[in-house]
Write a protein that holds these residues in place. Structure first.
Motif, PDB file in Angstrom:
ATOM      1  N   GLN A 161      -4.059   2.239  -2.443  1.00  0.00           N
ATOM      2  CA  GLN A 161      -4.237   2.145  -0.988  1.00  0.00           C
ATOM      3  C   GLN A 161      -5.666   2.564  -0.597  1.00  0.00           C
ATOM      4  O   GLN A 161      -6.211   3.532  -1.141  1.00  0.00           O
ATOM      5  N   GLY A 162      -6.219   1.836   0.358  1.00  0.00           N
ATOM      6  CA  GLY A 162      -7.597   2.098   0.735  1.00  0.00           C
ATOM      7  C   GLY A 162      -7.736   3.267   1.700  1.00  0.00           C
ATOM      8  O   GLY A 162      -7.527   3.111   2.898  1.00  0.00           O
ATOM      9  N   ARG A 199      -7.116  -4.629  -7.595  1.00  0.00           N
ATOM     10  CA  ARG A 199      -8.106  -4.020  -6.710  1.00  0.00           C
ATOM     11  C   ARG A 199      -8.092  -2.499  -6.848  1.00  0.00           C
ATOM     12  O   ARG A 199      -7.030  -1.881  -6.757  1.00  0.00           O
ATOM     13  N   PHE A 231       0.838  -1.212   0.000  1.00  0.00           N
ATOM     14  CA  PHE A 231       0.000   0.000   0.000  1.00  0.00           C
ATOM     15  C   PHE A 231       0.867   1.254   0.000  1.00  0.00           C
ATOM     16  O   PHE A 231       0.580   2.233  -0.684  1.00  0.00           O
ATOM     17  N   TYR A 260      -4.926  -9.778   4.185  1.00  0.00           N
ATOM     18  CA  TYR A 260      -4.283  -8.490   4.457  1.00  0.00           C
ATOM     19  C   TYR A 260      -2.819  -8.734   4.844  1.00  0.00           C
ATOM     20  O   TYR A 260      -2.510  -9.680   5.580  1.00  0.00           O
ATOM     21  N   ASN A 275     -11.264  -7.865   2.700  1.00  0.00           N
ATOM     22  CA  ASN A 275     -10.342  -7.097   1.862  1.00  0.00           C
ATOM     23  C   ASN A 275      -9.379  -8.105   1.232  1.00  0.00           C
ATOM     24  O   ASN A 275      -8.715  -8.821   1.980  1.00  0.00           O
TER      25      ASN A 275
HETATM   26  N1  GLN Z   1      -6.291  -1.400   4.679  1.00  0.00           N
HETATM   27  C1  GLN Z   1      -5.854  -0.523   3.636  1.00  0.00           C
HETATM   28  C2  GLN Z   1      -5.868  -1.201   2.294  1.00  0.00           C
HETATM   29  O1  GLN Z   1      -6.086  -2.372   2.194  1.00  0.00           O
HETATM   30  C3  GLN Z   1      -4.477   0.034   3.816  1.00  0.00           C
HETATM   31  C4  GLN Z   1      -3.936   0.106   5.166  1.00  0.00           C
HETATM   32  C5  GLN Z   1      -2.485   0.435   5.116  1.00  0.00           C
HETATM   33  O2  GLN Z   1      -1.998   0.991   4.154  1.00  0.00           O
HETATM   34  N2  GLN Z   1      -1.787   0.055   6.137  1.00  0.00           N
HETATM   35  O3  GLN Z   1      -5.601  -0.551   1.324  1.00  0.00           O
END
Ligand code: GLN
Length: 400
Positions: free
Chosen positions: A40-41, A380, A23, A128, A185
């Motif tokens: 990045q989310g 994604r 990310f 994740y 995710n």
């Molecule tokens: N959870 C977020 C994602 O999947 C990013 C979190 C992070 O960058 N640590 O993009």
């Protein structure tokens, strides 16, 4: 011979297989190329001014010293009330809820509190990227199984299911912890009530605990419902529940989340937490406690994000990307292998690098959610963005 005193002694890595998280890498690449960052989310729109006023008010009211180690009392009570109202489980805010510096710290701390050498921890990939390193640092052994991919006759992934047989086979007397993530995710997959029941049956005569990462709990669309681990009494009795104010209130940079668990588990969790972060910044906690009192702030999220998802999906229909289901979270996965361009043959990571640097839209390769390289031609996109951002990105994606 004497060592050179100016040289750093040999420093074997505790995490030799780990680089910088994907990310961060993709956000840096997006910044370098001034690409639209759908990698990045995180939201690119501001949070509610009322929440900022609440935090400012807390600072001006001199809430600026250490809060209680487990978190501001009002916030823990608010979290307990929210969980009771939505999922029907009563956690004692004094002994069973702790405010953390974001979901990721809660996950690491939970793992460190219960996993040790010889313990096995089951994760379900795509997963994740913080799970596995956290298990490694605890000295545990990761047992990775994969979501079942439903494919079309050309081998393209259409959707994912929980791999029950693999999960059953993975569980043995050494299993200390099972990590689940719902809504998931990157796939958006949501566990049903019957799935929780099936998990409970699988582990009922074992010592396995569960860590349920539910940071996207309020982003569930269409006919889907979030089923929290807290809604299943037998699972709640052996689970860490993780959530995130950053995700829920569009303040990912504040790094505030929480963990709920039965008292015996939370007691050990807090032993690690107190020597890791000790506690989390005070004014944010007071501000969040006030803001949390209005349930509309999270109950309105499904429709808010669903319209973003629908807008993004309808724009993607005009591209050669194939959309995977996106029933939850703020992520849309797509298959790029049918695009009529030479780059459609690239691996996911190379495709994302190319898409960022040449087309100006950053995405995350789903292969980054697997330890061993698994290529499914899926990337994604994060649609937690202003409509203008999504529309600018769609123009670029429609040019492919
Ligand atoms: N959870 C977020 C994602 O999947 C990013 C979190 C992070 O960058 N640590 O993009």
């Amino acid at each position: 011979m004497d060592q050179n005193p100016l040289l750093t002694p040999a420093f074997p890595s505790r995490l030799p297989e780990v680089g910088t998280t994907v990310f961060t890498v993709m956000s840096a690449l997006a910044a370098k190329h001034q690409a639209i960052n759908l990698g990045q989310g995180f939201p690119d729109f501001p949070c509610d001014r009322e929440l900022i006023d609440d935090v400012n008010g807390a600072m001006l009211a001199d809430h600026n010293q250490y809060p209680p180690m487990a978190g501001v009392t009002e916030l823990r009570h608010g979290v307990a009330q929210k969980i009771a109202a939505l999922y029907g489980h009563d956690y004692d805010p004094e002994t069973e809820i702790t405010i953390t510096a974001g979901g990721t710290q809660g996950i690491m701390t939970a793992i460190l509190s219960c996993v040790g050498p010889g313990d096995e921890v089951v994760i379900i990939e795509p997963a994740y990227d913080s799970y596995r390193p956290s298990i490694n640092l605890a000295g545990g052994k990761t047992i990775a199984i994969s979501l079942l991919a439903n494919r079309n006759d050309r081998g393209q992934v259409l959707s994912y299911d929980i791999p029950w047989d693999a999960l059953e086979n993975a569980i043995n007397p050494k299993t200390r912890l099972i990590l689940i993530n719902t809504p998931h995710n990157p796939t958006g997959m949501v566990w049903q009530a019957s799935d929780l029941e099936r998990l409970a049956l699988l582990i009922k005569n074992t010592k396995a605990l569960v860590l349920s990462d539910e940071v996207y709990e309020h982003m569930v669309y269409d006919k889907h419902t979030h089923h929290s681990i807290a809604s299943h009494p037998a699972l709640a009795a052996r689970s860490f529940l993780i959530s995130s104010f950053g995700k829920t209130y569009h303040v990912t940079g504040w790094k505030v989340g929480y963990v709920a668990a039965p008292m015996a588990m939370m007691k050990e969790f807090r032993k690690v937490h107190q020597f890791n972060v000790f506690t989390v910044n005070t004014p944010m906690q007071y501000g969040l406690a006030k803001y949390l009192q209005n349930a509309d702030h999270y109950l309105s999220l499904p429709s808010f994000y669903q319209s973003k998802r629908d807008y993004f999906q309808s724009g993607l229909q005009a591209t050669g990307f194939k959309l995977l289901p996106a029933p939850a979270t703020y992520f849309q996965c797509v298959n790029y292998t049918d695009l009529n361009i030479p780059q459609s043959k690239l691996c996911e990571a190379e495709f994302c690098t190319w898409l960022t640097s040449e087309i100006g839209v950053a995405a995350i390769p789903v292969s980054a959610f697997y330890a061993s390289p698994i290529e499914s031609g899926v990337i994604r996109f994060c649609f937690a963005k202003k409509e203008q951002t999504l529309s600018d990105a769609l123009v670029r994606l429609q040019s492919l």
